[in-house]
Design a protein around this motif. Structure first.
Motif, PDB file in Angstrom:
ATOM      1  N   TYR A  40       0.824  -1.201   0.000  1.00  0.00           N
ATOM      2  CA  TYR A  40       0.000   0.000   0.000  1.00  0.00           C
ATOM      3  C   TYR A  40       0.862   1.257   0.000  1.00  0.00           C
ATOM      4  O   TYR A  40       2.054   1.220   0.299  1.00  0.00           O
ATOM      5  CB  TYR A  40      -0.973   0.016   1.182  1.00  0.00           C
ATOM      6  N   GLU A  41       0.219   2.375  -0.375  1.00  0.00           N
ATOM      7  CA  GLU A  41       0.858   3.684  -0.408  1.00  0.00           C
ATOM      8  C   GLU A  41       0.065   4.635   0.475  1.00  0.00           C
ATOM      9  O   GLU A  41      -1.163   4.561   0.534  1.00  0.00           O
ATOM     10  CB  GLU A  41       0.865   4.242  -1.833  1.00  0.00           C
ATOM     11  N   VAL A  42       0.777   5.530   1.157  1.00  0.00           N
ATOM     12  CA  VAL A  42       0.138   6.521   2.022  1.00  0.00           C
ATOM     13  C   VAL A  42       0.744   7.889   1.728  1.00  0.00           C
ATOM     14  O   VAL A  42       1.960   8.035   1.711  1.00  0.00           O
ATOM     15  CB  VAL A  42       0.344   6.171   3.520  1.00  0.00           C
ATOM     16  N   ASP A  43      -0.110   8.863   1.450  1.00  0.00           N
ATOM     17  CA  ASP A  43       0.324  10.258   1.317  1.00  0.00           C
ATOM     18  C   ASP A  43      -0.083  10.988   2.586  1.00  0.00           C
ATOM     19  O   ASP A  43      -1.198  10.792   3.087  1.00  0.00           O
ATOM     20  CB  ASP A  43      -0.339  10.946   0.113  1.00  0.00           C
ATOM     21  N   PHE A  44       0.803  11.850   3.101  1.00  0.00           N
ATOM     22  CA  PHE A  44       0.512  12.513   4.364  1.00  0.00           C
ATOM     23  C   PHE A  44       1.152  13.895   4.423  1.00  0.00           C
ATOM     24  O   PHE A  44       2.014  14.246   3.617  1.00  0.00           O
ATOM     25  CB  PHE A  44       1.004  11.662   5.541  1.00  0.00           C
ATOM     26  N   VAL A  45       0.716  14.668   5.398  1.00  0.00           N
ATOM     27  CA  VAL A  45       1.315  15.969   5.723  1.00  0.00           C
ATOM     28  C   VAL A  45       1.697  15.913   7.186  1.00  0.00           C
ATOM     29  O   VAL A  45       0.902  15.471   8.026  1.00  0.00           O
ATOM     30  CB  VAL A  45       0.325  17.132   5.480  1.00  0.00           C
ATOM     31  N   ILE A  46       2.911  16.349   7.499  1.00  0.00           N
ATOM     32  CA  ILE A  46       3.363  16.370   8.886  1.00  0.00           C
ATOM     33  C   ILE A  46       3.454  17.817   9.352  1.00  0.00           C
ATOM     34  O   ILE A  46       3.926  18.687   8.620  1.00  0.00           O
ATOM     35  CB  ILE A  46       4.717  15.636   9.052  1.00  0.00           C
ATOM     36  N   GLU A  47       2.973  18.076  10.561  1.00  0.00           N
ATOM     37  CA  GLU A  47       2.981  19.423  11.140  1.00  0.00           C
ATOM     38  C   GLU A  47       3.552  19.343  12.552  1.00  0.00           C
ATOM     39  O   GLU A  47       3.130  18.511  13.349  1.00  0.00           O
ATOM     40  CB  GLU A  47       1.559  19.994  11.189  1.00  0.00           C
ATOM     41  N   ALA A  48       4.519  20.183  12.830  1.00  0.00           N
ATOM     42  CA  ALA A  48       5.117  20.257  14.172  1.00  0.00           C
ATOM     43  C   ALA A  48       5.516  21.704  14.412  1.00  0.00           C
ATOM     44  O   ALA A  48       6.514  22.173  13.863  1.00  0.00           O
ATOM     45  CB  ALA A  48       6.326  19.339  14.277  1.00  0.00           C
ATOM     46  N   GLY A  49       4.716  22.423  15.205  1.00  0.00           N
ATOM     47  CA  GLY A  49       4.979  23.854  15.400  1.00  0.00           C
ATOM     48  C   GLY A  49       4.849  24.581  14.080  1.00  0.00           C
ATOM     49  O   GLY A  49       3.830  24.474  13.393  1.00  0.00           O
ATOM     50  N   ASP A  50       5.898  25.310  13.680  1.00  0.00           N
ATOM     51  CA  ASP A  50       5.885  26.048  12.415  1.00  0.00           C
ATOM     52  C   ASP A  50       6.310  25.174  11.235  1.00  0.00           C
ATOM     53  O   ASP A  50       6.259  25.608  10.089  1.00  0.00           O
ATOM     54  CB  ASP A  50       6.826  27.263  12.491  1.00  0.00           C
ATOM     55  N   TYR A  51       6.759  23.974  11.512  1.00  0.00           N
ATOM     56  CA  TYR A  51       7.225  23.091  10.453  1.00  0.00           C
ATOM     57  C   TYR A  51       6.054  22.371   9.795  1.00  0.00           C
ATOM     58  O   TYR A  51       5.142  21.882  10.467  1.00  0.00           O
ATOM     59  CB  TYR A  51       8.195  22.050  11.028  1.00  0.00           C
ATOM     60  N   ARG A  52       6.083  22.318   8.469  1.00  0.00           N
ATOM     61  CA  ARG A  52       5.057  21.599   7.712  1.00  0.00           C
ATOM     62  C   ARG A  52       5.702  21.016   6.464  1.00  0.00           C
ATOM     63  O   ARG A  52       6.429  21.720   5.758  1.00  0.00           O
ATOM     64  CB  ARG A  52       3.915  22.531   7.320  1.00  0.00           C
ATOM     65  N   ALA A  53       5.476  19.743   6.207  1.00  0.00           N
ATOM     66  CA  ALA A  53       6.057  19.109   5.031  1.00  0.00           C
ATOM     67  C   ALA A  53       5.135  18.003   4.537  1.00  0.00           C
ATOM     68  O   ALA A  53       4.432  17.371   5.319  1.00  0.00           O
ATOM     69  CB  ALA A  53       7.435  18.538   5.351  1.00  0.00           C
ATOM     70  N   GLU A  54       5.164  17.793   3.236  1.00  0.00           N
ATOM     71  CA  GLU A  54       4.390  16.721   2.625  1.00  0.00           C
ATOM     72  C   GLU A  54       5.285  15.499   2.445  1.00  0.00           C
ATOM     73  O   GLU A  54       6.475  15.630   2.171  1.00  0.00           O
ATOM     74  CB  GLU A  54       3.824  17.161   1.275  1.00  0.00           C
ATOM     75  N   GLY A  55       4.702  14.340   2.609  1.00  0.00           N
ATOM     76  CA  GLY A  55       5.472  13.111   2.460  1.00  0.00           C
ATOM     77  C   GLY A  55       4.610  11.984   1.942  1.00  0.00           C
ATOM     78  O   GLY A  55       3.393  12.115   1.805  1.00  0.00           O
ATOM     79  N   SER A  56       5.262  10.875   1.667  1.00  0.00           N
ATOM     80  CA  SER A  56       4.556   9.683   1.239  1.00  0.00           C
ATOM     81  C   SER A  56       5.417   8.471   1.569  1.00  0.00           C
ATOM     82  O   SER A  56       6.634   8.592   1.739  1.00  0.00           O
ATOM     83  CB  SER A  56       4.254   9.721  -0.261  1.00  0.00           C
ATOM     84  N   TYR A  57       4.781   7.330   1.681  1.00  0.00           N
ATOM     85  CA  TYR A  57       5.541   6.101   1.848  1.00  0.00           C
ATOM     86  C   TYR A  57       4.778   4.944   1.240  1.00  0.00           C
ATOM     87  O   TYR A  57       3.566   5.004   1.028  1.00  0.00           O
ATOM     88  CB  TYR A  57       5.896   5.832   3.314  1.00  0.00           C
ATOM     89  N   ALA A  58       5.538   3.891   0.935  1.00  0.00           N
ATOM     90  CA  ALA A  58       4.952   2.663   0.413  1.00  0.00           C
ATOM     91  C   ALA A  58       5.476   1.509   1.252  1.00  0.00           C
ATOM     92  O   ALA A  58       6.616   1.536   1.710  1.00  0.00           O
ATOM     93  CB  ALA A  58       5.332   2.475  -1.056  1.00  0.00           C
ATOM     94  N   VAL A  59       4.625   0.512   1.447  1.00  0.00           N
ATOM     95  CA  VAL A  59       4.977  -0.665   2.253  1.00  0.00           C
ATOM     96  C   VAL A  59       4.627  -1.920   1.465  1.00  0.00           C
ATOM     97  O   VAL A  59       3.581  -1.991   0.818  1.00  0.00           O
ATOM     98  CB  VAL A  59       4.209  -0.665   3.592  1.00  0.00           C
ATOM     99  N   GLN A  60       5.538  -2.875   1.526  1.00  0.00           N
ATOM    100  CA  GLN A  60       5.268  -4.207   0.987  1.00  0.00           C
ATOM    101  C   GLN A  60       5.968  -5.214   1.893  1.00  0.00           C
ATOM    102  O   GLN A  60       7.204  -5.185   2.007  1.00  0.00           O
ATOM    103  CB  GLN A  60       5.764  -4.320  -0.448  1.00  0.00           C
TER     104      GLN A  60
END
Length: 200
Positions: A40-60
């Motif tokens: 499977y694949e997961v797209d996400f956004v991470i937020e920590a204080g003023d930090y914000r970044a987009e990411g993704s990962y795949a698992v098999q």
């Protein structure tokens, strides 16, 4: 007489699912949804204080490939490769198979079953449920609590809120889908000229 027995049973909660039982039911549904997919694949956004970044990962299976900003992470059941493209460094370390942190071990990010965490249903309304997970003392689970928001219609995660002694990190899950192609693996030849730091 039967009517009075039924009313007493209802008042006592007999035949209803307890909050702890419902929390476990939601976590089981969440984990089962991921187990049902071969990859499977997961797209996400991470937020920590003023930090914000987009990411993704795949698992098999036990392998995964994660991308967050300019960083790349590849892992299997034994070894984790963290690639810092800005510094041109590759850090090699062992895998923490007990971690449920989405950035440390995405393979187990939504698998909270077992005795490592105490689950508490915080709310369930509007098609969403929030379950708080607190590590059980002596379990070896990472310190800090995790609150996972789940769509009760799809049993898919919508948000993770980590709290490590006041340090809060939020992960908003944008998409979960079956793996579309082969899982990307770490290829040393791609990082020629990088410094390799091995902590194994």
């Amino acid at each position: 007489m039967k009517r009075w027995l039924l009313l007493l049973a209802m008042a006592a909660g007999v035949g209803t699912v307890s909050a702890a039982g419902r929390a476990a039911e939601i976590l089981e549904g969440l984990a089962a949804g991921f187990r049902a997919m071969k990859g499977y694949e997961v797209d996400f956004v991470i937020e920590a204080g003023d930090y914000r970044a987009e990411g993704s990962y795949a698992v098999q299976g036990a392998g995964y490939a994660l991308s967050l900003g300019d960083a790349e992470v590849y892992g299997d059941e034994k070894v984790r490769y963290e690639v810092d493209n800005d510094r041109r460094e590759v850090t090699i370390a062992g895998v923490d198979s007990t971690s449920r942190n989405i950035l440390n071990n995405p393979v187990r990010a939504f698998d909270f079953l077992g005795d490592d965490y105490r689950a508490e249903l915080l709310s369930e309304t509007g098609g969403k449920a929030v379950v708080r997970l607190t590590p059980v003392e002596g379990s070896g689970a990472s310190a800090g609590t995790v609150a996972v928001t789940v769509s009760t219609a799809t049993m898919r995660p919508e948000q993770l809120d980590y709290d490590y002694d006041g340090e809060r990190i939020r992960v908003v899950v944008r998409r979960v889908a079956p793996l579309a192609g082969p899982l990307a693996r770490f290829e040393r030849s791609r990082f020629e000229g990088y410094e390799f730091i091995d902590f194994r």
